[in-house]
Design an enzyme around this catalytic site. Structure first.
Site, PDB file in Angstrom:
ATOM      1  CD  GLU A 245     -67.124-102.499  -7.121  1.00 13.25           C
ATOM      2  OE1 GLU A 245     -67.025-102.700  -5.892  1.00 13.25           O
ATOM      3  OE2 GLU A 245     -68.105-101.921  -7.629  1.00 13.25           O
TER       4      GLU A 245
ATOM      5  CG  HIS B 188     -69.284 -99.611  -5.034  1.00 20.70           C
ATOM      6  ND1 HIS B 188     -69.672-100.256  -6.179  1.00 20.70           N
ATOM      7  CD2 HIS B 188     -70.387 -98.921  -4.610  1.00 20.70           C
ATOM      8  CE1 HIS B 188     -70.931 -99.980  -6.446  1.00 20.70           C
ATOM      9  NE2 HIS B 188     -71.386 -99.182  -5.507  1.00 20.70           N
TER      10      HIS B 188
ATOM     11  CD  GLU C  79     -68.932-101.696  -0.670  1.00 26.56           C
ATOM     12  OE1 GLU C  79     -68.790-101.772  -1.919  1.00 26.56           O
ATOM     13  OE2 GLU C  79     -69.351-100.681  -0.111  1.00 26.56           O
TER      14      GLU C  79
END
Length: 637
Positions: free
Chosen positions: A600, A544, A573
């Site tokens: 993201e 990210h 993540e």
């Protein structure tokens, strides 16, 4: 006559004698459901009783006239209920097809078309107008207002969790309609156009009749809210699937989440928080929401920032349960008592601290946590570094003609901090803030489920089972793993793990580590992975921080080291859901936007990245509403 699975033609009452072609229309009027008739009718009877006994007493109404009014109102209720139910069914037909109890209604089962239902609604409206025609205009006005209130109800199911409130406004309104029939309209001054509107309102406010009717009306509204909420429980599961919103669904979800939280079910805490926020947002006025977002929350953050400098949270913690006065606190901090008093009042209002008495405060679990270094430094980083970037975001985006930031050295962060360095390079060159950032990150995941916790990722089935030391003695390689917190906790919770645990990070960090839980080695993840054929290669919150092209480069360095059909790639993540993303997910995405011009990603975006790097996405493991997920991938043949 259309049929549907489970449908049975009513055979009681009027349905014994009417032709089959009339049955769907009688069902639209709910002539087969007398309990619903009573839910409408009793408000008219209440209005009748109120009007007869209101001052002046209606002594001229004898028993015969009273009986006539009771029957007359019953006829009107039957037609009026038919109008509103037909309208409701026509608008809700898509929802009704998904709800077991409703899918056999005339419109969902195809016995009446949408057009026919609209014509039938208009025919009933005409019949209702004829029934009310003997009365003066005020009665028709009230009936029209009543109809509008109930016509709005089905629309609100799509936009709010509280349609029962508006339904209560409609079902309880007959107290005014019936009163106007008997010449005792509590709202009559509102229709007196010979005086100004403010004067009309004053007359209503000063009227004892209007006051009494208002209390009765409010009581009826609350009764309807309770009644319809209980009634709606029978459709709870189907309503959720269909997307129907209502208080019953919200309350039942809260109840279910509370039970799950008590049972320590994974994801229950996050679900409960989300539902609580939904409840608040539906109760909150727009003006209150603006004050919260624009004043209350920024002021709370600014006050927390001041509190860290003055060690207020530490002093509160040290005061124990006895608390401390603002005067004593100001003396300890060397600050103006009046300033400390105002800061403490707002922090108490925002539930950061607790107020024991006038100008006396004590700590809370949150305040005690904020006294710890990792959370204290979180306040400093979010206020000084991230907060400044957020405050500059609108101006920066406008300056770039509303283009998405894509340059890690030219974005909101650089504009706010007047630098040409990337955010991470700037942190490296500002030692106080790099230490603050590292401490903040250590607290960022505290208390949240880790990927190797029970109910998250099945470590035993997916990794331990099938481990083969003939391929490699290495069980897992933690790439960019910082100080090794993940490996230490993994070994603690899974002591039977076979093989070596290897941590890889920058040389400057690796040189400071001394641990018996893992082996530490220097490595740049933009270069070829030196450990071959490990059971798993793990990256926690690495991708990210990087653009798509850089992510592909990082992943491509791993692929040659992995054994086909054996090695697993694990990415810990945030995975942004396609719908209803929770605020912790979206806020982190916003943070990455202003700090590093990255994002993201969704599951689809991760799958595409992995595909371009030569991997297949196997599965995404998540807690419900959990902030971080674990993505498992394997080498593509």
């Amino acid at each position: 006559m259309g049929t549907a699975e489970g449908y049975k033609r009513p055979t009681h009452g009027i349905f014994r004698i009417i032709p089959n072609s009339w049955v769907p229309y009688a069902e639209l009027m709910r002539l087969d459901r007398q309990s619903g008739f009573l839910a409408f009718y009793w408000h008219y009877l209440i209005g009748l009783g109120f009007s007869i006994n209101a001052h002046p007493l209606s002594t001229s109404i004898g028993l015969s006239k009273l009986c006539f009014l009771v029957m007359y109102l019953g006829l009107w209720t039957t037609v009026f209920r038919g109008i509103t139910c037909t309208w409701n069914d026509n608008l809700d037909q898509a929802f009704d097809r998904q709800v077991a109890r409703c899918r056999t209604r005339p419109i969902p089962r195809g016995a009446v078309s949408t057009f026919q239902a609209h014509l039938f609604t208009m025919a009933q409206v005409a019949a209702g107008a004829c029934i009310l025609s003997p009365f003066q205009g005020a009665v028709l006005t009230h009936a029209t207002i009543n109809g509008i209130l109930l016509f709005i109800y089905p629309l609100l199911k799509r936009f709010t969790d509280f349609p029962q409130v508006e339904l209560g406004f409609g079902l309880s309104y007959p107290v005014f309609t019936v009163a106007s029939m008997l010449g005792k309209d509590p709202l009559a001054p509102l229709f007196d156009h010979s005086i100004g509107f403010s004067a009309r309102l004053s007359k209503v406010a000063e009227s004892s009749l209007a006051c009494s009717a208002g209390y009765l009306y409010v009581a009826g509204v609350f009764w309807c809210i309770i009644f319809d909420t209980v009634y709606a429980h029978q459709d709870y599961e189907d309503d959720l699937k269909a997307g129907v919103r209502g208080l019953a669904a919200t309350l039942l979800q809260l109840q279910a989440a509370s039970v799950s939280y008590t049972a320590k079910t994974p994801g229950a805490r996050e679900k409960l928080i989300s539902l609580s926020r939904d409840l608040i947002s539906n109760l909150e006025l727009p003006s209150e929401a603006l004050m919260r977002m624009g004043c209350a929350e920024p002021a709370a953050m600014a006050n927390c920032r001041i509190a860290t400098d003055l060690m207020i949270f530490v002093h509160l913690r040290d005061s124990g349960g006895t608390g401390i006065t603002t005067k004593d606190l100001a003396a300890k901090c060397g600050a103006d008592p009046a300033l400390i008093s105002r800061i403490m009042k707002h922090l108490a209002a925002m539930n950061v601290i607790s107020q024991k008495g006038e100008d006396e405060y004590c700590s809370t679990p949150l305040a005690e946590a904020l006294a710890e270094v990792k959370y204290r430094d979180g306040i400093i980083f979010l206020h000084d570094v991230a907060g400044a970037s957020f405050r500059y975001l609108p101006k920066y985006i406008k300056k770039t003609s509303y283009r998405l930031p894509a340059d890690v050295t030219n974005g909101p962060f650089q504009a706010a901090h007047k630098t040409e360095l990337s955010a991470y390079s700037w942190l490296d060159q500002n030692p106080p803030y790099i230490q603050v950032f590292n401490n903040y990150m250590s607290g960022y995941r505290a208390g949240k489920p880790a990927w190797f916790d029970p109910g998250f990722y099945p470590v035993a089935d997916r990794l331990i089972k099938g481990f083969n030391s003939n391929f490699s003695s290495t069980f897992i390689v933690d790439i960019g793993g910082g100080k090794g917190h993940d490996l230490i906790e993994l070994k603690l919770k899974h002591p039977s793990i076979p093989g070596r645990l290897i941590l890889q990070d920058r040389p400057a960090l690796i040189s400071t580590l001394r641990s018996s839980d893992f082996e530490a080695m220097s490595h740049d993840f933009f270069t070829a992975q030196p450990i071959k054929h490990a059971r798993a290669y793990f990256l926690h919150s690495i991708l990210h921080n990087w653009s798509d092209d850089d992510c592909i480069r990082i992943l491509q360095q791993l692929r040659p080291a992995m054994k086909l059909g054996y090695s697993r790639l694990l990415l810990n993540e945030i995975v942004v859901p396609r719908r209803h993303a929770a605020w912790p997910t979206t806020s982190m995405d916003q943070l990455m936007l202003v700090l590093a011009a990255v994002q993201e990603r969704t599951e689809i975006q991760f799958a595409e990245l992995l595909k371009q790097a030569g991997f297949n996405l196997v599965k995404v493991y998540s807690y419900e509403l959990g902030q971080e997920s674990l993505i498992e991938a394997e080498v593509d043949e």
